[in-house]
Scaffold this active site. Structure first.
Site, PDB file in Angstrom:
ATOM      1  N   SER A  31      42.012  26.226   8.245  1.00  0.00           N
ATOM      2  CA  SER A  31      41.604  25.311   9.302  1.00  0.00           C
ATOM      3  C   SER A  31      42.796  24.414   9.597  1.00  0.00           C
ATOM      4  O   SER A  31      43.748  24.355   8.830  1.00  0.00           O
ATOM      5  CB  SER A  31      40.427  24.461   8.841  1.00  0.00           C
ATOM      6  N   LYS A  32      42.703  23.735  10.709  1.00  0.00           N
ATOM      7  CA  LYS A  32      43.827  22.880  11.112  1.00  0.00           C
ATOM      8  C   LYS A  32      44.220  21.888  10.026  1.00  0.00           C
ATOM      9  O   LYS A  32      45.387  21.617   9.803  1.00  0.00           O
ATOM     10  CB  LYS A  32      43.450  22.109  12.381  1.00  0.00           C
TER      11      LYS A  32
END
Length: 497
Positions: free
Chosen positions: A255-256
């Site tokens: 994920s970011k």
RNA sequence: GGCCCGUUGGUGAAGCGGUUAACACACCAGCCUUUCACGCUGGCAUGCAGGGGUUCGAAUCCCCUACGGGUCACCA
């Protein structure tokens, strides 16, 4: 009949730095084009203007450049299919959108996002596949006028045909079938005319005569929509290849904000990873060489251009193994010229305040020796700062193991002898240091571990480290003598109980 | 929830109906070295998610189950 030239592309949206996943996709595309003597295009997909980030486009391209991936056509150098930025291609999209509308293959949709969201939630609650209801599909001219009179600005929807099977000929996954009943009418243009990804990417790939679309697996489910557009527009679809995802060390999708792994190419660059190591590492995430070459893992970019092939792509996701990346980078650091590593190390040493920004030739050659001494244990160049810390501090910090060594009874005698030798020496080259230690050995009768370990411990504070004579030579006569004298005087206090 | 994809050791992976299931990272042991690192040598899956088939024979073909993932946006 001549085959069409191979054309591949990397089409990022300008929303941030070059991501390792994007870099890998770009690499695969680049390799496939180069292997076939084709063209590699870098196109910017910037239709989501709200998300666009100021210099992201440049950042993406800088990242590719640093990795050594050059392109034949793009926003910076132009090309026969220009423009290469979606927002500069609005006229083109408009033309095709109008055409679909005229042919009755697309229609205006007046639904508000609130209405759409409500539909979606209801469908989810009912356990039905969320899909556009088709509310605006059969609006009469009067109804449309009425809605527009309310000030509603329509988006354009593509009329997805039902009851069909669309087959994606995927280069990495084989044939994948999709039932069009699972696809609702989807939006191809926003109210202001900007196309959505599925439409823009299709028109661009078709018009730019891209032959192979290599991209991440997350796009696989989008592909039947795009194929429908290709058909409606009368274009031949390119070949697709959906590459499996890269997972973090926990085996989860990144994920970011995932901090278990550095996700951007420039972070690796800044730490002193070498581009050839990243290339080599990334290509092996989802691709494997064939035959004899399957037993190797070190490949230059040139070799990859030779060996790369689509049928060797893996369908399974790959875990990003940081440890292996480090090993590989260390390998390339050892392979590369010392000069290059020094150049990479200098900024880190300067930033850490270890060396002056405007360093003399003498200082430069000292740093070169220092880097040379530690090079083979660098996983990435930035480690040089911590590794060489003891060269730059006044007082030595004695590790417990070093204190243990220094408590041995011969230590004062050895140290005194060494100080005596140092004072008499003409110079302080590694060879001289070697001679001095030899002399200490002769003088005291201590040799081997009994001699070298105390010297190392006294001078560096550690019982481990690289070549001793070079270390001592680099430290310099004054520093070494100073440390020995200091230790001799304060032995009790330093060694404690 | 529908559709789609995947599953070989801690990790990347080779394997394409008959192999002692390559190779590499990591790990362990030994050698080398004043030490560490490098390097070298050796060890490290009795089993290929699980269960059924097909076959003389299956990690390799088929089916089911489980688990992981993707997608179903006026994001790409």
């Amino acid at each position: 009949m001549s085959k069409k030239p191979i054309r591949t592309r990397y089409a990022p949206s300008p929303t941030g730095h070059l991501h390792i996943g994007g870099a890998r996709t770009a690499l695969f595309s680049y390799l496939w084009a180069r292997k076939n003597g084709g063209s590699f295009v870098v196109r910017i997909e910037d239709t989501d203007v709200e998300r666009n980030v100021e210099d992201a486009e440049a950042k993406q391209m800088d990242g590719l450049k640093w990795l050594g991936l050059d392109w034949d056509e793009s926003v910076d150098i132009g090309g026969p299919y220009a423009p290469y930025r979606s927002m500069d291609r609005m006229d083109i999209y408009r033309e095709y959108i109008d055409r679909l509308s005229e042919e009755g293959l697309a229609y205006p949709c007046y639904c508000t996002s609130e209405e759409l969201e409500a539909d979606r939630e209801r469908q989810l609650a009912e356990g039905v596949a969320p899909r556009y209801s088709g509310r605006c599909r059969h609006l009469t001219a009067e109804e449309r006028e009425a809605l527009e009179a309310q000030g509603r600005n329509p988006s354009i929807r593509f009329k997805a045909p039902g009851g069909r099977t669309v087959t994606v000929q995927d280069e990495v996954r084989g044939e994948v079938h999709f039932d069009t009943d699972g696809i609702g009418d989807f939006i191809i243009a926003r109210p202001d005319g900007r196309p959505t990804y599925n439409f823009a990417v299709t028109v661009d790939d078709a018009l730019m005569e891209i032959t192979h679309v290599l991209r991440a697996e997350e796009h696989l489910s989008n592909t039947p929509r795009q194929i429908l557009i290709y058909e409606a527009l009368g274009f031949d679809a390119p070949k697709f290849g959906h590459v499996s995802l890269i997972l973090n060390p926990d085996g989860k999708k990144m994920s970011k904000r995932d901090e278990s792994i550095l996700q951007f190419i420039d972070q690796y660059k800044d730490l002193g990873y070498l581009p050839e190591a990243l290339i080599n590492f990334l290509v092996l995430l989802g691709w494997a060489p064939e035959g004899e070459e399957a037993e190797r893992e070190i490949f230059s970019r040139e070799e990859l251009v030779q060996s790369f092939s689509l049928h060797r792509m893996s369908k399974a996701p790959a875990v990003f193994d940081t440890v292996k990346l480090r090993w590989m980078n260390n390998h390339y650091i050892k392979e590369s010229s010392l000069e290059r590593i020094v150049d990479l190390a200098l900024p880190h040493l300067i930033r850490a305040g270890r060396v002056s920004p405007d360093l003399s030739d003498e200082a430069k050659s000292w740093v070169t020796r220092l880097v040379s001494l530690y090079r083979e244990q660098l996983d990435y160049v930035a480690q040089i700062v911590d590794l060489t810390e003891m060269f730059f501090r006044e007082d030595v910090r004695y590790a417990e193991a070093a204190k243990e060594v220094l408590r041995q009874e011969q230590v004062p005698q050895v140290m005194k002898a060494f100080i005596g030798q140092i004072e008499q020496a003409d110079d302080f080259s590694p060879d001289t240091v070697k001679t001095l230690l030899k002399a200490v050995q002769k003088e005291t009768g201590y040799k081997g571990k009994q001699l070298f370990m105390p010297v190392r411990a006294a001078v560096t504070g550690e019982v481990h480290g690289p070549d001793l004579k070079e270390t001592i030579s680099l430290l310099g006569r004054d520093t070494v003598a100073g440390r020995l004298n200091h230790l001799l005087k304060n032995r009790e206090q330093i060694l404690g109980g």
